[in-house]
Structures are given as structure tokens and as C-alpha cells.
Design a protein around this motif. Structure first.
Motif, mmCIF file in Angstrom:
data_model
loop_
_atom_site.group_PDB
_atom_site.id
_atom_site.type_symbol
_atom_site.label_atom_id
_atom_site.label_comp_id
_atom_site.label_asym_id
_atom_site.label_seq_id
_atom_site.Cartn_x
_atom_site.Cartn_y
_atom_site.Cartn_z
ATOM 1 N N ILE A 78 0.878 -1.176 0.000
ATOM 2 C CA ILE A 78 0.000 0.000 0.000
ATOM 3 C C ILE A 78 0.911 1.220 0.000
ATOM 4 O O ILE A 78 1.783 1.342 0.862
ATOM 5 C CB ILE A 78 -0.906 -0.015 1.247
ATOM 6 C CG1 ILE A 78 -1.863 -1.211 1.201
ATOM 7 C CG2 ILE A 78 -1.651 1.305 1.379
ATOM 8 C CD1 ILE A 78 -2.658 -1.414 2.489
ATOM 9 N N ASP A 79 0.715 2.126 -0.958
ATOM 10 C CA ASP A 79 1.573 3.313 -1.027
ATOM 11 C C ASP A 79 1.506 4.115 0.267
ATOM 12 O O ASP A 79 2.530 4.385 0.891
ATOM 13 C CB ASP A 79 1.192 4.210 -2.213
ATOM 14 C CG ASP A 79 1.581 3.605 -3.562
ATOM 15 O OD1 ASP A 79 2.472 2.719 -3.588
ATOM 16 O OD2 ASP A 79 0.996 4.021 -4.570
ATOM 17 N N GLU A 89 -3.394 5.226 -3.160
ATOM 18 C CA GLU A 89 -2.577 4.632 -4.216
ATOM 19 C C GLU A 89 -2.132 5.763 -5.129
ATOM 20 O O GLU A 89 -2.957 6.470 -5.714
ATOM 21 C CB GLU A 89 -3.394 3.589 -4.991
ATOM 22 C CG GLU A 89 -2.631 2.881 -6.067
ATOM 23 C CD GLU A 89 -1.468 2.046 -5.549
ATOM 24 O OE1 GLU A 89 -0.550 1.792 -6.349
ATOM 25 O OE2 GLU A 89 -1.467 1.638 -4.358
ATOM 26 N N LEU A 104 -6.615 -0.892 -6.494
ATOM 27 C CA LEU A 104 -6.979 -0.244 -5.235
ATOM 28 C C LEU A 104 -8.165 -0.941 -4.588
ATOM 29 O O LEU A 104 -8.176 -1.162 -3.364
ATOM 30 C CB LEU A 104 -7.273 1.246 -5.463
ATOM 31 C CG LEU A 104 -7.714 2.044 -4.237
ATOM 32 C CD1 LEU A 104 -6.746 1.890 -3.070
ATOM 33 C CD2 LEU A 104 -7.887 3.511 -4.608
ATOM 34 N N TYR A 107 -6.896 -3.947 -2.890
ATOM 35 C CA TYR A 107 -6.203 -3.587 -1.650
ATOM 36 C C TYR A 107 -7.208 -3.308 -0.536
ATOM 37 O O TYR A 107 -7.010 -3.718 0.603
ATOM 38 C CB TYR A 107 -5.317 -2.365 -1.848
ATOM 39 C CG TYR A 107 -4.059 -2.601 -2.653
ATOM 40 C CD1 TYR A 107 -3.746 -3.843 -3.194
ATOM 41 C CD2 TYR A 107 -3.174 -1.558 -2.889
ATOM 42 C CE1 TYR A 107 -2.593 -4.035 -3.935
ATOM 43 C CE2 TYR A 107 -2.011 -1.749 -3.615
ATOM 44 C CZ TYR A 107 -1.720 -2.980 -4.132
ATOM 45 O OH TYR A 107 -0.575 -3.178 -4.854
ATOM 46 N N LEU A 118 -7.289 6.986 -5.376
ATOM 47 C CA LEU A 118 -6.334 6.778 -6.447
ATOM 48 C C LEU A 118 -5.967 8.176 -6.943
ATOM 49 O O LEU A 118 -6.826 8.906 -7.437
ATOM 50 C CB LEU A 118 -6.967 5.941 -7.560
ATOM 51 C CG LEU A 118 -6.129 5.687 -8.806
ATOM 52 C CD1 LEU A 118 -4.842 4.949 -8.467
ATOM 53 C CD2 LEU A 118 -6.946 4.887 -9.820
#
Length: 151
Positions: A78-79, A89, A104, A107, A118
Motif C-alpha cells: 500500500i503506497d 494509491e 486499489l 487492496y 487513487l
């Protein structure tokens, strides 16, 4: 007086605050840096902006896949995870594709969270690069049905 509806309203209010502040931070980062950098630069700068606002921000959070009662690290990251609630993301692409939204959403489903953003920084106006994604996660899935015996 506490009630479930009030708790849901408070949780939704917190999620709205997190997403609004995250979008505001992303706009500040994009205004300062513009498009054309690597995702890692935008992730670092956005994490910094959100921490300045008092949020807990984790970068590159490992996201295992649960399979057959075992957690497997298959390389998903996960960013940004904001206050353990909102997944962000980050992209820096000429074109965001449906597969990026699906990523996403996956996730969100795997982490049992409901809201993600996003954010594509490779756009002239950042508002054109922001896509909220909502997972209607309710709870753990029912256990799988046993296979039917052959006839």
C-alpha cells in the motif's frame, strides 16, 4: 448517549476529514512539484504533508494475501495508509486504466478497509487525477462450502 448510528456518523465524518485533507495535501504537492516526477517523490511529499496535519501515515505497507488460513507475502504494498483507515494509491502515469482502480479495490478488500483514493500526479490539473474508490466491505466472508461429491 452512544448509539450505533452515531458511531457510524462519527466514523464517516473522520473518513471524510481524512480524504478531504489527503486531497488538499495532494493538491499542495502537485502545485509545488507539478507532473513528471516518479511516484516515490509524490508519496514522500504527500506523507510529509499529511504528517504536518497530525495524521499517522505509513508508507509502503505490506499487504499479505490470506489463502487457506495462511498469510502469504506476495509483494503487494500500500503506497500510503492514513490513520489506519484510508488507502492512498499514488500514480504518475499518462493514463490511469481500469486495472489501477481494480488494484486499489483489491487492496481495500484484502485489508478490509472501505475507502481509498487513487491519485495520479501526471496530470495538468490534479482534480482530473483523483478518483475515490469505495469498497462495500461488511465483514469476513462466509467459510467456503465443501465441495460436492461426484455423482
Amino acid at each position: 448517549m452512544f448509539n450505533a448510528e452515531g458511531a457510524e456518523d462519527a466514523e464517516q465524518g473522520l473518513i471524510n476529514r481524512l480524504t478531504d485533507t489527503t486531497i488538499g495535501g495532494a493538491v499542495r504537492v502537485h502545485s509545488e512539484l507539478g507532473p513528471g516526477l516518479l511516484e516515490s517523490a509524490y508519496i514522500a511529499c504527500l506523507a510529509y504533508e499529511l504528517r504536518k496535519c497530525g495524521f499517522d501515515v505509513q508508507k509502503q505497507v505490506t499487504l499479505p494475501v490470506k489463502y487457506d488460513s495462511v498469510e502469504l507475502d506476495v509483494g503487494y504494498r500500500i503506497d500510503l495508509l492514513v490513520n489506519d483507515a484510508v488507502i492512498v494509491e499514488v500514480k504518475a502515469l499518462a493514463n490511469v486504466l481500469p486495472v489501477h482502480e481494480a488494484q486499489l479495490l483489491s487492496y481495500l478488500r484484502l485489508s478490509q478497509r472501505t475507502v481509498g483514493l487513487l491519485i495520479n500526479f501526471h496530470v495538468e490539473r490534479l482534480k482530473d487525477g483523483i478518483r475515490p474508490v469505495v469498497n462495500n466491505y461488511i465483514g469476513p466472508a462466509l467459510p467456503p462450502r465443501p465441495p460436492r461429491p461426484p455423482r
